[in-house]
Design an enzyme around this catalytic site. Sequence first.
Site, PDB file in Angstrom:
ATOM      1  N   HIS A  29       0.874  -1.187   0.000  1.00 55.04           N
ATOM      2  CA  HIS A  29       0.000   0.000   0.000  1.00 55.04           C
ATOM      3  C   HIS A  29       0.908   1.233   0.000  1.00 55.04           C
ATOM      4  CE1 HIS A  29      -3.556   2.319   0.565  1.00 55.04           C
ATOM      5  NE2 HIS A  29      -3.844   2.049   1.826  1.00 55.04           N
TER       6      HIS A  29
ATOM      7  N   HIS B 155      -2.346  -2.045  -9.873  1.00 60.58           N
ATOM      8  CA  HIS B 155      -3.291  -1.440  -8.931  1.00 60.58           C
ATOM      9  C   HIS B 155      -4.518  -2.321  -8.825  1.00 60.58           C
ATOM     10  CE1 HIS B 155      -5.863   1.505  -6.959  1.00 60.58           C
ATOM     11  NE2 HIS B 155      -4.745   2.134  -6.625  1.00 60.58           N
TER      12      HIS B 155
ATOM     13  N   ASP C 140       2.543   5.539  -6.846  1.00 59.57           N
ATOM     14  CA  ASP C 140       3.800   5.493  -6.096  1.00 59.57           C
ATOM     15  C   ASP C 140       5.039   5.505  -6.970  1.00 59.57           C
ATOM     16  OD1 ASP C 140       2.924   5.504  -3.425  1.00 59.57           O
ATOM     17  OD2 ASP C 140       2.167   3.480  -3.678  1.00 59.57           O
TER      18      ASP C 140
HETATM   19  N1  ACO Z   1       4.772  -6.708 -10.328  1.00 58.69           N
HETATM   20  C1  ACO Z   1       4.721  -7.980 -10.802  1.00 58.69           C
HETATM   21  N2  ACO Z   1       3.602  -8.719 -10.861  1.00 58.69           N
HETATM   22  C2  ACO Z   1       2.483  -8.124 -10.431  1.00 58.69           C
HETATM   23  C3  ACO Z   1       2.459  -6.814  -9.932  1.00 58.69           C
HETATM   24  C4  ACO Z   1       3.672  -6.113  -9.891  1.00 58.69           C
HETATM   25  N3  ACO Z   1       3.734  -4.859  -9.425  1.00 58.69           N
HETATM   26  N4  ACO Z   1       1.193  -6.500  -9.560  1.00 58.69           N
HETATM   27  C5  ACO Z   1       0.450  -7.578  -9.817  1.00 58.69           C
HETATM   28  N5  ACO Z   1       1.220  -8.557 -10.348  1.00 58.69           N
HETATM   29  C6  ACO Z   1       0.778  -9.890 -10.776  1.00 58.69           C
HETATM   30  C7  ACO Z   1       0.500 -10.780  -9.579  1.00 58.69           C
HETATM   31  O1  ACO Z   1       1.650 -11.493  -9.194  1.00 58.69           O
HETATM   32  C8  ACO Z   1      -0.604 -11.682 -10.104  1.00 58.69           C
HETATM   33  O2  ACO Z   1      -0.032 -12.709 -10.857  1.00 58.69           O
HETATM   34  P1  ACO Z   1      -0.737 -14.160 -10.908  1.00 58.69           P
HETATM   35  O3  ACO Z   1      -2.095 -13.928 -11.488  1.00 58.69           O
HETATM   36  O4  ACO Z   1       0.158 -14.963 -11.773  1.00 58.69           O
HETATM   37  O5  ACO Z   1      -0.793 -14.610  -9.479  1.00 58.69           O
HETATM   38  C9  ACO Z   1      -1.368 -10.767 -11.056  1.00 58.69           C
HETATM   39  O6  ACO Z   1      -0.457  -9.734 -11.433  1.00 58.69           O
HETATM   40  C10 ACO Z   1      -2.565 -10.136 -10.406  1.00 58.69           C
HETATM   41  O7  ACO Z   1      -2.170  -9.718  -9.121  1.00 58.69           O
HETATM   42  P2  ACO Z   1      -3.178  -9.304  -7.970  1.00 58.69           P
HETATM   43  O8  ACO Z   1      -2.465  -9.198  -6.674  1.00 58.69           O
HETATM   44  O9  ACO Z   1      -4.400 -10.142  -8.041  1.00 58.69           O
HETATM   45  O10 ACO Z   1      -3.562  -7.897  -8.493  1.00 58.69           O
HETATM   46  P3  ACO Z   1      -4.134  -6.806  -7.721  1.00 58.69           P
HETATM   47  O11 ACO Z   1      -4.672  -5.955  -8.772  1.00 58.69           O
HETATM   48  O12 ACO Z   1      -5.050  -7.221  -6.636  1.00 58.69           O
HETATM   49  O13 ACO Z   1      -2.835  -6.168  -7.003  1.00 58.69           O
HETATM   50  C11 ACO Z   1      -1.399  -4.622  -6.057  1.00 58.69           C
HETATM   51  C12 ACO Z   1      -2.725  -4.849  -6.750  1.00 58.69           C
HETATM   52  C13 ACO Z   1      -1.381  -5.273  -4.690  1.00 58.69           C
HETATM   53  C14 ACO Z   1      -1.228  -3.107  -5.904  1.00 58.69           C
HETATM   54  C15 ACO Z   1      -0.270  -5.184  -6.937  1.00 58.69           C
HETATM   55  O14 ACO Z   1      -0.328  -4.658  -8.238  1.00 58.69           O
HETATM   56  C16 ACO Z   1       1.088  -4.971  -6.332  1.00 58.69           C
HETATM   57  O15 ACO Z   1       1.504  -5.725  -5.455  1.00 58.69           O
HETATM   58  N6  ACO Z   1       1.852  -3.904  -6.804  1.00 58.69           N
HETATM   59  C17 ACO Z   1       3.132  -3.626  -6.271  1.00 58.69           C
HETATM   60  C18 ACO Z   1       3.005  -2.843  -4.966  1.00 58.69           C
HETATM   61  C19 ACO Z   1       2.528  -1.428  -5.187  1.00 58.69           C
HETATM   62  O16 ACO Z   1       3.017  -0.707  -6.035  1.00 58.69           O
HETATM   63  N7  ACO Z   1       1.559  -1.017  -4.367  1.00 58.69           N
HETATM   64  C20 ACO Z   1       1.002   0.331  -4.405  1.00 58.69           C
HETATM   65  C21 ACO Z   1      -0.383   0.300  -4.939  1.00 58.69           C
HETATM   66  S1  ACO Z   1      -1.067   1.930  -5.033  1.00 58.69           S
HETATM   67  C22 ACO Z   1      -1.456   2.272  -3.417  1.00 58.69           C
HETATM   68  O17 ACO Z   1      -1.708   1.447  -2.592  1.00 58.69           O
HETATM   69  C23 ACO Z   1      -1.400   3.644  -3.051  1.00 58.69           C
END
Ligand code: ACO
Length: 365
Positions: free
Chosen positions: A201, A240, A297
């Site tokens: 987050h 996201h 971010d």
């Molecule tokens: N890098 C690599 N792979 C990713 C990323 C990433 N940044 N984000 C998602 N994925 C992949 C996951 O591993 C997953 O793969 P799978 O289907 O093979 O298991 C797929 O994409 C979907 O992932 P989810 O977690 O279901 O996607 P969700 O949309 O719920 O995740 C999240 C959102 C938690 C923000 C994710 O994109 C992430 O972890 N990003 C990196 C951390 C980050 O930048 N957080 C800030 C978010 S903005 C905020 O909170 C202000």
Amino acid sequence: MVNGDEGKLAYRGYNIEDLARESTFEETAYLLIHGALPTADQLSAFSRDLASHRKLPSAFIASLDMLPLNTPPMAILQAGVSLLAGYDPDIYDESMEANQRKAIRAIGLMPTIIAAWKRLKNNQGPVEPDESLPHAANFLYMIRGRKPAEATARFMDVSMILHAEHTFNASTFTSRVVASTGADMYASLAAGIGALSGPLHGGANAQVMRNLLDTKDPERVEAWVEDQFKRGKRVSGMGHAVYKTIDPRARILQNMAQSVVKDHPEYRWYEMTERMALATQDVFRKKKGKDIYPNVDLYSASVYHAMGIHHEFFPAVFAMSRSAGWCAHILEEKFPHPPVKPALYRPESKYAGPPERKYVPIEER
Ligand code: ACO
């Protein structure tokens, strides 16, 4: 309002692009808290009020000074915001007016707590807030001990606007859950700060900078990204939970970031950020057959770094910006429109543990 499919965000109906271009953090905070844009008189009274609540009591600073220097800034902020309850003359008053006053005090004081901790950590005396400066510029002044250039101050101001609110994200939801119990403004805010601190987050902006520093060399970015995916790790600043296209806040920061840091000796971190986004999109497409986009971010990291803010402080900068949105949600939780009977959040859960069993005395186990 967020529309994840179209990449749209609005605060109280006002498009984020318009707010980023035209507004200030003070005006946006007023909008979030009061539900409407202020008149010129309302805005100047609100800004004056906010500026007059930036100074921390000396006993508070003295207590910060006794803490271990490796205490994370988010822990300082979370504990500090809880402790503000003790200094608030309205703490036992749960009226709307008293809660609005608490909101102003909390929003006013959070940057001072962060800046004071940054200075103490670096063995420097805290810088007193300057009431004549706008909110964002005053934060940079307290952090660095000198007034910021106009473009730098405006970047921080816009960044604070963009981070101020984002509907029912994890930290806002947490704050609302705590407020729903009747807990006070500071307890609700402190809970939100805890939720925001995680790397998935609000901790992601710090992780973006750690990743850039870890990569070091722009030529290594692509190999670094490949390696992250091989190890099943996520690239911070990308993806996201709601946006299925570029996060509109990321696009605004991207446009501003380039112009703010282009002549800066630390420009390479911005260039590396761009390469990291492209490389991640490339590998993600190959591996998953779909697209991933930058989130809010990604682009703040290299600019905050160029401003001389250490990355351990990035989530706290996010938190002081989000304070406006949290306060608005806490007020809404406490005083819903139209008024409804207060209710606690109590999600149902499906028990998956052992069935009912007989207690075994310790000597028989
Ligand atoms: N890098 C690599 N792979 C990713 C990323 C990433 N940044 N984000 C998602 N994925 C992949 C996951 O591993 C997953 O793969 P799978 O289907 O093979 O298991 C797929 O994409 C979907 O992932 P989810 O977690 O279901 O996607 P969700 O949309 O719920 O995740 C999240 C959102 C938690 C923000 C994710 O994109 C992430 O972890 N990003 C990196 C951390 C980050 O930048 N957080 C800030 C978010 S903005 C905020 O909170 C202000």
